[in-house]
Enzyme design. Structure first.
Site, PDB file in Angstrom:
ATOM      1  N   SER A 124      -8.557  13.838 -23.170  1.00 14.55           N
ATOM      2  CA  SER A 124      -9.422  13.396 -24.270  1.00 14.55           C
ATOM      3  C   SER A 124     -10.621  14.325 -24.521  1.00 14.55           C
ATOM      4  O   SER A 124     -10.992  14.517 -25.690  1.00 14.55           O
ATOM      5  CB  SER A 124      -9.880  11.948 -24.047  1.00 14.55           C
ATOM      6  OG  SER A 124     -10.345  11.764 -22.730  1.00 14.55           O
ATOM      7  N   ASP A 193     -11.829   4.631 -21.315  1.00 14.91           N
ATOM      8  CA  ASP A 193     -10.449   4.812 -20.856  1.00 14.91           C
ATOM      9  C   ASP A 193     -10.392   4.818 -19.325  1.00 14.91           C
ATOM     10  O   ASP A 193     -10.066   5.831 -18.708  1.00 14.91           O
ATOM     11  CB  ASP A 193      -9.939   6.144 -21.443  1.00 14.91           C
ATOM     12  CG  ASP A 193      -8.518   6.452 -21.027  1.00 14.91           C
ATOM     13  OD1 ASP A 193      -7.757   5.517 -20.722  1.00 14.91           O
ATOM     14  OD2 ASP A 193      -8.175   7.655 -21.008  1.00 14.91           O
TER      15      ASP A 193
HETATM   16  N1  SAM Z   1      -9.688   9.843 -20.847  1.00  5.33           N
HETATM   17  C1  SAM Z   1      -8.807  10.762 -20.139  1.00  5.33           C
HETATM   18  C2  SAM Z   1      -7.803  11.336 -21.121  1.00  5.33           C
HETATM   19  O1  SAM Z   1      -7.399  10.623 -22.086  1.00  5.33           O
HETATM   20  O2  SAM Z   1      -7.412  12.486 -20.955  1.00  5.33           O
HETATM   21  C3  SAM Z   1      -8.115  10.108 -18.983  1.00  5.33           C
HETATM   22  C4  SAM Z   1      -9.011   9.337 -18.075  1.00  5.33           C
HETATM   23  S1  SAM Z   1      -8.237   8.590 -16.707  1.00  5.33           S
HETATM   24  C5  SAM Z   1      -7.278   7.331 -17.398  1.00  5.33           C
HETATM   25  C6  SAM Z   1      -9.589   7.712 -15.989  1.00  5.33           C
HETATM   26  C7  SAM Z   1     -10.601   8.604 -15.292  1.00  5.33           C
HETATM   27  O3  SAM Z   1     -11.773   7.832 -15.009  1.00  5.33           O
HETATM   28  C8  SAM Z   1     -10.140   9.134 -13.951  1.00  5.33           C
HETATM   29  O4  SAM Z   1     -10.252  10.542 -13.968  1.00  5.33           O
HETATM   30  C9  SAM Z   1     -11.116   8.534 -12.932  1.00  5.33           C
HETATM   31  O5  SAM Z   1     -11.447   9.422 -11.883  1.00  5.33           O
HETATM   32  C10 SAM Z   1     -12.327   8.263 -13.774  1.00  5.33           C
HETATM   33  N2  SAM Z   1     -13.222   7.173 -13.341  1.00  5.33           N
HETATM   34  C11 SAM Z   1     -12.913   6.044 -12.649  1.00  5.33           C
HETATM   35  N3  SAM Z   1     -13.983   5.225 -12.614  1.00  5.33           N
HETATM   36  C12 SAM Z   1     -14.983   5.842 -13.317  1.00  5.33           C
HETATM   37  C13 SAM Z   1     -16.310   5.469 -13.696  1.00  5.33           C
HETATM   38  N4  SAM Z   1     -16.832   4.295 -13.341  1.00  5.33           N
HETATM   39  N5  SAM Z   1     -17.018   6.325 -14.438  1.00  5.33           N
HETATM   40  C14 SAM Z   1     -16.506   7.531 -14.823  1.00  5.33           C
HETATM   41  N6  SAM Z   1     -15.250   7.928 -14.508  1.00  5.33           N
HETATM   42  C15 SAM Z   1     -14.498   7.094 -13.774  1.00  5.33           C
END
Ligand code: SAM
Length: 322
Positions: A124, A193
């Protein structure tokens, strides 16, 4: 915590839905001259190799972007295959030109893979960067908490040489978001996300949206979630709908289910090992969507289903209200 790595899932059907909706939304929002603040609360690593060990292991991109590219933009056929005669069946009948939102998405992937072989997939942050305007002074703020992925993200973003237009923070995105709303330019798109690794993520998303609508009611909020048999996952879109309705804001809800692959699953690489079913469906819930989004997603979802749908349970939904 932190066992989730998006690299295993990059380019899967959920990314296809999420990133197509993201591009369609951004394309509309960037038509206005005024600057935009883009916020990605859970950014991931930003850019993924589709030929790395991660993606090879899970092979999720094969059931997503690889299938879509092969059906809609096979190499050597430019710019894309002609639609078959009406009534024809199978992926060869799909044409990206009938779904401009999907075409925009595929064009972006193709631009990152100029030699025609799919090697790189944009997360993203890179999807958003592709529509960032320097002249309008758009800004992109990225939050990622994973110790490794936040470093990879920072390195990937550094390659873009975007300077202060893009900020990366190794911070909790739910918390970080509070400090950046409302944005100085009073126009924002927020992508939420999470990995939903923690059951509490579902409640945090609802609480976050409730808070966002108080801080900045006119922002566009896009929430991705997995459609899985878990009460929290089932309740999330209902809660979001209630929050949007209570705030008097329009919403849009799209889901894509590719269905079960049990009948068509390839032979197991490791005999005797149980094949993980993997995620079969996901949804995007958008608050304050562009008025054009529903019409843009309708044909895109139909084509995604035609190409990616594989068995029982496949289907799409698209609903809007408010
Ligand atoms: N948005 C990305 C995309 O579409 O390419 C994918 C994101 S992935 C589904 C979720 C990410 O959130 C992971 O890399 C994880 O390490 C991170 N994450 C988990 N909890 C989080 C938080 N509270 N704040 C920020 N990042 C977090």
């Amino acid at each position: 915590m932190f066992s989730y790595r998006h690299a295993f899932h990059a380019g899967n059907h959920a990314d296809v839905l999420k990133h197509t909706a993201l591009i369609a939304t951004l394309k509309h929002l960037t038509q206005k001259e005024a600057g935009l603040t883009l916020i990605d609360t859970h950014a991931g690593a930003g850019l993924y190799r589709l030929d790395s060990d991660f993606t090879e292991t899970a092979g999720e991109a094969r059931e997503g972007i690889f299938k879509l590219m092969a059906s809609l933009r096979p190499p050597g056929k430019t710019p894309e295959p002609k639609p078959a005669k009406p009534g024809g069946k199978g992926p060869e009948t799909a044409a990206a030109s009938e779904a401009p939102a999907l075409k925009d998405y595929l064009d972006l992937i193709a631009s990152l893979n100029p030699d025609g072989r799919l090697k790189v997939y944009p997360g993203s942050p890179f999807v958003m960067h592709s529509l960032l305007r320097t002249e309008a002074r758009d800004k992109l703020k990225l939050f990622e908490m994973h110790p490794t992925d936040s470093k990879v993200l920072a390195a990937n973003v550094a390659q873009l040489k975007a300077g202060r237009q893009i900020a990366v923070a190794r911070q909790d995105g739910f918390e970080g978001l509070k400090a950046v709303l409302p944005p100085p330019n009073r126009r924002a798109l927020v992508l939420i996300d999470p990995s939903y690794e923690l059951k509490t993520d579902y409640a945090q998303v609802s609480a976050c949206i409730q808070d966002c609508l108080k801080r900045f009611a006119t922002g566009t909020y896009m929430v991705w979630y997995p459609v899985i048999p878990r009460p929290e996952a089932h309740d999330l879109p209902r809660r979001l709908k209630t929050l949007a309705t209570q705030a008097g804001k329009p919403w849009l809800h799209a889901t894509l289910a590719i269905g079960s692959d049990e009948a068509t699953a390839p032979a197991l690489a490791v005999p005797g090992e149980r094949r993980r079913p993997g995620l079969r469906a996901s949804g995007m819930f958008v608050i304050n969507p562009p008025h054009t989004l529903k019409a843009a997603l309708q044909p895109a979802l139909a084509t995604m289903l035609q190409v990616l749908g594989r068995g029982p349970g496949k289907g799409t939904t698209l609903e809007a209200g408010g």
